[in-house]
Scaffold this active site. Structure first.
Site, PDB file in Angstrom:
ATOM      1  N   ASN A   7      -9.932  -6.558   1.719  1.00 13.60           N
ATOM      2  CA  ASN A   7     -10.502  -5.954   2.930  1.00 13.60           C
ATOM      3  C   ASN A   7     -12.025  -5.980   2.918  1.00 13.60           C
ATOM      4  OD1 ASN A   7      -8.086  -5.167   4.400  1.00 13.60           O
ATOM      5  ND2 ASN A   7      -7.726  -3.722   2.743  1.00 13.60           N
TER       6      ASN A   7
ATOM      7  N   ASP B 238       1.409 -11.994  11.449  1.00 11.00           N
ATOM      8  CA  ASP B 238      -0.042 -11.861  11.515  1.00 11.00           C
ATOM      9  C   ASP B 238      -0.752 -12.955  10.713  1.00 11.00           C
ATOM     10  OD1 ASP B 238       0.281 -11.065   8.860  1.00 11.00           O
ATOM     11  OD2 ASP B 238      -0.302  -8.985   9.207  1.00 11.00           O
TER      12      ASP B 238
ATOM     13  N   HIS C 218      -0.408 -11.053   5.914  1.00  8.48           N
ATOM     14  CA  HIS C 218       0.400 -10.335   4.926  1.00  8.48           C
ATOM     15  C   HIS C 218       1.668 -11.122   4.583  1.00  8.48           C
ATOM     16  CE1 HIS C 218      -2.025  -7.123   6.832  1.00  8.48           C
ATOM     17  NE2 HIS C 218      -2.064  -6.649   5.598  1.00  8.48           N
TER      18      HIS C 218
ATOM     19  N   GLY D 145      -5.346  -1.103   4.153  1.00  9.26           N
ATOM     20  CA  GLY D 145      -6.704  -0.995   4.679  1.00  9.26           C
ATOM     21  C   GLY D 145      -7.738  -0.593   3.668  1.00  9.26           C
TER      22      GLY D 145
ATOM     23  N   SER E 232      -3.102  -3.213   1.193  1.00  9.97           N
ATOM     24  CA  SER E 232      -1.824  -3.449   1.865  1.00  9.97           C
ATOM     25  C   SER E 232      -0.969  -4.487   1.148  1.00  9.97           C
ATOM     26  CB  SER E 232      -2.067  -3.903   3.305  1.00  9.97           C
ATOM     27  OG  SER E 232      -2.884  -5.070   3.328  1.00  9.97           O
TER      28      SER E 232
END
Length: 230
Positions: free
Chosen positions: A121, A202, A205, A93, A56
């Site tokens: 991830n 969040d 990111h 992801g 991402s």
């Protein structure tokens, strides 16, 4: 009736004789000047196509496409005279295993070089660092069989997974860079992680400003990657 044609042939022959004399006198000099212009000016160089394979952070999660890492990197490179196209092969992801599974497709796009940004991830999910290293090792090996330069970007494990896990995970990227002799940028989120103004809500990111900071910091090794292609 033949006079115009005869006149034309005479003119052509005269031009050819003069052209040959000019070429003998100035041809080498002109060739050298043209060669210097081509070498000295990136605008004359053939376009370099770089594919960014990642998760991402590469894909541009939560951002307009124009604010994504590949788009901002391409714009920054062109602003300094590099004729480059950055191909976005980021999948939100994605783990190192996912990147390994789609590598053949990515390389089918015939890039000239690869930026490899994977592992975040794996760390977030607490996956076995040994398997992450094995996946990235196979990817770099496959990329190098096609004689493509690689820029590997590193990642840091979340601190809540413990010191032992962090040590094993954090060191695997440097080991791979040393093993394969590829360009290495130690931490993709350098200068951005844990800076609220540079991240989305969040806290994971980067926002558009955060991506711009990443691009600014990673630009020198990317230009070195381009140099390896040229």
């Amino acid at each position: 009736d033949c006079y115009p044609w005869g006149m034309a042939f005479s003119i052509i022959n005269l031009w050819a004789d003069n052209a040959q004399a000019y070429s003998r006198r100035y041809g080498l000099w002109v060739a050298l000047v043209n060669a210097w212009i081509i070498i000295a000016s990136p605008a004359w160089a053939e376009q370099v196509n770089i594919i960014a394979i990642g998760d991402s952070l590469t894909a541009g999660y939560g951002l307009a496409q124009s604010d994504s890492f590949p788009a901002q990197l391409q714009a920054a490179l062109r602003a300094v005279g590099e004729e480059v196209r950055i191909i976005n092969s980021g999948v939100s992801g994605d783990t190192s295993a996912g990147g390994r599974a789609r590598l053949e497709w990515a390389l089918s796009l015939k890039p000239d070089a690869v930026i490899l940004e994977l592992g975040a991830n794996d760390g977030l999910r607490g996956l076995d660092p040994g398997q992450t290293e094995a996946n990235l090792n196979e990817m770099i090996t496959e990329i190098q069989t096609q004689a493509l330069p690689v820029l590997l970007t590193g990642m840091l494990a979340p601190p809540n997974l413990g010191q032992e896990y962090s040590n094993e995970f954090n060191s695997l990227f440097q080991r791979l860079a040393n093993k394969h002799g590829v360009l290495f940028y130690p931490f993709f989120l350098e200068g951005v992680v844990a800076v609220p103004a540079l991240n989305q809500t969040d806290g994971i990111h980067p926002n558009a400003a955060g991506v711009a900071e990443i691009v600014k910091r990673i630009l020198p090794p990317v230009r070195e990657l381009i140099g390896q292609v040229r």
